[in-house]
Write a protein that holds these residues in place. Structure first.
Motif, PDB file in Angstrom:
ATOM      1  N   VAL A  39      51.270  40.964  38.741  1.00  0.00           N
ATOM      2  CA  VAL A  39      50.033  41.284  37.951  1.00  0.00           C
ATOM      3  C   VAL A  39      48.771  40.808  38.297  1.00  0.00           C
ATOM      4  CG1 VAL A  39      49.261  40.515  35.598  1.00  0.00           C
ATOM      5  CG2 VAL A  39      51.550  41.213  35.673  1.00  0.00           C
ATOM      6  N   ASP A  40      48.901  39.918  39.138  1.00  0.00           N
ATOM      7  CA  ASP A  40      47.693  39.174  39.699  1.00  0.00           C
ATOM      8  C   ASP A  40      46.748  40.208  40.414  1.00  0.00           C
ATOM      9  OD1 ASP A  40      48.267  37.038  38.311  1.00  0.00           O
ATOM     10  OD2 ASP A  40      48.439  35.858  40.510  1.00  0.00           O
ATOM     11  N   PRO A  41      47.115  41.336  41.206  1.00  0.00           N
ATOM     12  CA  PRO A  41      46.313  42.119  41.918  1.00  0.00           C
ATOM     13  C   PRO A  41      45.825  43.143  40.759  1.00  0.00           C
ATOM     14  CG  PRO A  41      48.328  42.040  43.102  1.00  0.00           C
ATOM     15  CD  PRO A  41      48.430  41.176  41.855  1.00  0.00           C
ATOM     16  N   GLN A  42      46.331  43.498  39.677  1.00  0.00           N
ATOM     17  CA  GLN A  42      45.807  44.454  38.718  1.00  0.00           C
ATOM     18  C   GLN A  42      44.682  43.242  37.858  1.00  0.00           C
ATOM     19  OE1 GLN A  42      48.915  46.235  36.135  1.00  0.00           O
ATOM     20  NE2 GLN A  42      50.604  45.475  37.691  1.00  0.00           N
ATOM     21  N   LEU A  43      45.019  42.060  37.747  1.00  0.00           N
ATOM     22  CA  LEU A  43      43.888  41.466  36.985  1.00  0.00           C
ATOM     23  C   LEU A  43      42.438  41.386  37.863  1.00  0.00           C
ATOM     24  CD1 LEU A  43      45.943  38.318  35.740  1.00  0.00           C
ATOM     25  CD2 LEU A  43      45.107  40.160  34.443  1.00  0.00           C
ATOM     26  N   ASP A  44      42.752  41.158  39.199  1.00  0.00           N
ATOM     27  CA  ASP A  44      41.563  41.501  40.101  1.00  0.00           C
ATOM     28  C   ASP A  44      40.744  42.751  39.851  1.00  0.00           C
ATOM     29  OD1 ASP A  44      41.091  38.944  41.293  1.00  0.00           O
ATOM     30  OD2 ASP A  44      42.654  39.337  43.152  1.00  0.00           O
ATOM     31  N   GLU A  45      41.387  43.752  39.732  1.00  0.00           N
ATOM     32  CA  GLU A  45      41.010  44.815  39.933  1.00  0.00           C
ATOM     33  C   GLU A  45      40.266  45.222  38.582  1.00  0.00           C
ATOM     34  OE1 GLU A  45      44.234  47.920  40.180  1.00  0.00           O
ATOM     35  OE2 GLU A  45      44.747  47.363  42.329  1.00  0.00           O
ATOM     36  N   LYS A  46      40.766  44.513  37.410  1.00  0.00           N
ATOM     37  CA  LYS A  46      40.151  44.776  36.178  1.00  0.00           C
ATOM     38  C   LYS A  46      39.080  43.598  35.861  1.00  0.00           C
ATOM     39  CE  LYS A  46      44.193  47.159  34.740  1.00  0.00           C
ATOM     40  NZ  LYS A  46      43.484  48.329  34.540  1.00  0.00           N
ATOM     41  N   GLY A  47      38.685  42.857  37.180  1.00  0.00           N
ATOM     42  CA  GLY A  47      37.641  41.927  36.711  1.00  0.00           C
ATOM     43  C   GLY A  47      38.139  40.641  35.856  1.00  0.00           C
ATOM     44  N   LEU A  48      39.360  40.403  36.068  1.00  0.00           N
ATOM     45  CA  LEU A  48      40.236  39.303  35.122  1.00  0.00           C
ATOM     46  C   LEU A  48      40.691  38.266  35.893  1.00  0.00           C
ATOM     47  CD1 LEU A  48      41.778  41.353  32.173  1.00  0.00           C
ATOM     48  CD2 LEU A  48      39.845  39.697  32.034  1.00  0.00           C
ATOM     49  N   GLY A  49      39.893  37.829  37.179  1.00  0.00           N
ATOM     50  CA  GLY A  49      40.473  37.103  38.198  1.00  0.00           C
ATOM     51  C   GLY A  49      41.012  35.769  37.630  1.00  0.00           C
ATOM     52  N   GLU A  50      39.947  35.425  36.836  1.00  0.00           N
ATOM     53  CA  GLU A  50      40.115  33.941  36.120  1.00  0.00           C
ATOM     54  C   GLU A  50      41.576  33.950  35.328  1.00  0.00           C
ATOM     55  OE1 GLU A  50      38.620  36.382  32.604  1.00  0.00           O
ATOM     56  OE2 GLU A  50      38.176  36.288  34.854  1.00  0.00           O
ATOM     57  N   LEU A  51      42.402  34.933  35.231  1.00  0.00           N
ATOM     58  CA  LEU A  51      43.578  34.869  34.540  1.00  0.00           C
ATOM     59  C   LEU A  51      44.579  35.019  35.597  1.00  0.00           C
ATOM     60  CD1 LEU A  51      43.429  37.184  31.431  1.00  0.00           C
ATOM     61  CD2 LEU A  51      42.894  34.865  31.715  1.00  0.00           C
ATOM     62  N   ALA A 105      44.842  40.546  28.636  1.00  0.00           N
ATOM     63  CA  ALA A 105      45.623  41.228  29.764  1.00  0.00           C
ATOM     64  C   ALA A 105      46.145  42.880  29.356  1.00  0.00           C
ATOM     65  CB  ALA A 105      46.999  40.543  30.375  1.00  0.00           C
ATOM     66  N   GLU A 106      46.554  42.599  28.049  1.00  0.00           N
ATOM     67  CA  GLU A 106      46.896  44.277  27.569  1.00  0.00           C
ATOM     68  C   GLU A 106      45.543  44.919  27.087  1.00  0.00           C
ATOM     69  OE1 GLU A 106      49.494  42.626  24.293  1.00  0.00           O
ATOM     70  OE2 GLU A 106      51.207  42.569  25.606  1.00  0.00           O
ATOM     71  N   ALA A 107      44.607  44.130  26.600  1.00  0.00           N
ATOM     72  CA  ALA A 107      43.309  44.781  26.142  1.00  0.00           C
ATOM     73  C   ALA A 107      42.560  45.422  27.535  1.00  0.00           C
ATOM     74  CB  ALA A 107      42.339  43.948  25.656  1.00  0.00           C
ATOM     75  N   ALA A 108      43.241  45.054  28.655  1.00  0.00           N
ATOM     76  CA  ALA A 108      42.441  45.457  30.029  1.00  0.00           C
ATOM     77  C   ALA A 108      43.500  46.645  30.532  1.00  0.00           C
ATOM     78  CB  ALA A 108      42.294  44.488  31.120  1.00  0.00           C
ATOM     79  N   GLY A 109      44.587  47.063  29.647  1.00  0.00           N
ATOM     80  CA  GLY A 109      45.415  48.147  29.857  1.00  0.00           C
ATOM     81  C   GLY A 109      46.634  47.614  30.985  1.00  0.00           C
ATOM     82  N   ILE A 110      46.886  46.314  31.058  1.00  0.00           N
ATOM     83  CA  ILE A 110      48.150  46.071  31.689  1.00  0.00           C
ATOM     84  C   ILE A 110      49.327  46.067  30.950  1.00  0.00           C
ATOM     85  CG2 ILE A 110      49.190  44.094  32.869  1.00  0.00           C
ATOM     86  CD1 ILE A 110      46.434  43.105  34.004  1.00  0.00           C
TER      87      ILE A 110
END
Length: 369
Positions: free
Chosen positions: A213-225, A325-330
């Protein structure tokens, strides 16, 4: 001598199990030391652990030769070796099993073949065989929490076989596993058989979730998660555990002596070097849970762990993390299915490698007869 940080975790009603077994750790007295000094209260195994133990040591050579000369198949030889180790470890942990609330801890887990992950009937058949062959009440048979595994779990519980449900990554499947456990107990009670003394854990895998999941968070600007989704899912799983096992449905079984299926945190070593090496232990200490840790994580926690009850207090924060995470489309359920599929493959490979290594040693043994 100061109390080990690992042993202090038990003060918060969480049990630490060791995710490792081989003959050396038993022969050397190191496993008994972990029980005595660190308060380790159980052991889990898997094909990868046994592959490493058998392939990297000569401790099993004599037994392989003996079993080969009896005409045993490679798989039968493996389970002959594994059952011997599991029985010995179970006997070492019998005093833990018999202390306090009988059956709360002291369990050793042995897994059915990972090739049966999609085979309900094959899983039940082998679980019965292993349960009978080990012949110890403080053993759990590991069954993957696949769709096909759910029916196998229910059947095994109904027959009084202790089950460690493995390879759980998602909340929907985890809740289905709790239903399979309770349904199995209900089936057993309906037959007029005792539900007292049957034990189960549901093993929720952690670090692999963040790796995906972490690479997906980075892509969506949610690196803090980054590094937070697996812990958030675990905390929400604990919320489900609290709800399900305080329900009227389960209370009827509890009155007959049934115990809740505890949630167990697995895959607790940090895969990302940027994270603390005790991250997945520290965040998820809480009552009526189990954490199974590899040796290096246990040693790290002994050195610099800071035990405190943090599990339930983090549930509101966990809800927020998952919503973001879900709101960002994960797609977290999609992630859990991908990890389940990959997890089966990750256990199949060392299992096949193990059988190949046994075959090589078997052929050598037969040539010397």
């Amino acid at each position: 001598m100061a109390t080990s940080n690992v042993k202090k975790i038990h003060d918060f009603d969480q049990s630490i199990w060791l995710d490792f077994i081989d003959r050396k750790i038993m022969d050397s007295g190191d496993l008994q030391k972990l029980i005595d000094e660190d308060g380790v209260r159980g052991v889990t195994s898997n094909p990868a652990i046994f592959e490493k133990a058998i392939s990297s040591s000569s401790d099993y050579d004599a037994d392989i030769k003996e079993l080969a000369q009896q005409g045993k198949s490679n798989e039968d030889i493996f389970y002959g070796l594994a059952i011997s180790d599991i029985q010995r470890a179970a006997d070492m942990f019998k005093p833990v099993y018999e202390e306090e609330v009988r059956g709360a801890d002291g369990y050793i887990s042995l897994e059915v073949s990972p090739h049966l992950a999609r085979d309900t009937e094959g899983t039940v058949k082998q679980a019965r065989e292993l349960w009978k062959a080990v012949g110890r009440e403080n053993v759990m048979i590991k069954i993957p929490g696949t769709v096909e595994g759910l029916a196998a779990i229910r059947t095994c519980i109904s027959e009084g076989i202790n089950v460690n449900v493995t390879l759980l990554f998602g909340l929907e499947r985890y809740e289905a596993v709790t239903d399979a456990y309770i349904s199995g107990l209900e089936d057993r009670a309906a037959k007029g058989e005792s539900v007292d003394g049957i034990a189960s854990v549901a093993s929720f895998f952690l670090s692999r979730i963040d790796v995906l999941v972490d690479p997906q968070l980075d892509e969506k600007g949610l690196g803090e998660l980054k590094g937070e989704v697996a812990i958030a899912l675990a905390r929400k799983a604990y919320e489900i555990y609290q709800r399900v096992f305080s329900s009227d449905r389960f209370k009827k079984l509890e009155e007959k002596g049934a115990t809740p299926q505890r949630v167990l945190w697995a895959s607790t070593s940090s895969k990302n070097p940027a994270f603390s090496d005790v991250k997945y232990v520290e965040a998820l200490i809480g009552p009526k849970t189990v954490n199974t840790v590899p040796m290096e994580t246990l040693e790290a926690y002994r050195d610099h762990g800071q035990p405190a009850d943090r599990l339930a207090a983090g549930i509101p924060e966990a809800t927020d993390v998952l919503k973001k995470a879900e709101a960002a489309g994960i797609d977290l359920e999609g992630v859990s299915q991908q990890l389940e599929d990959e997890g089966i493959e990750k256990f199949n490979k060392p299992y096949d490698k193990l059988l190949a290594a046994i075959d090589e040693q078997k052929q050598k043994a037969l040539q010397t007869v």
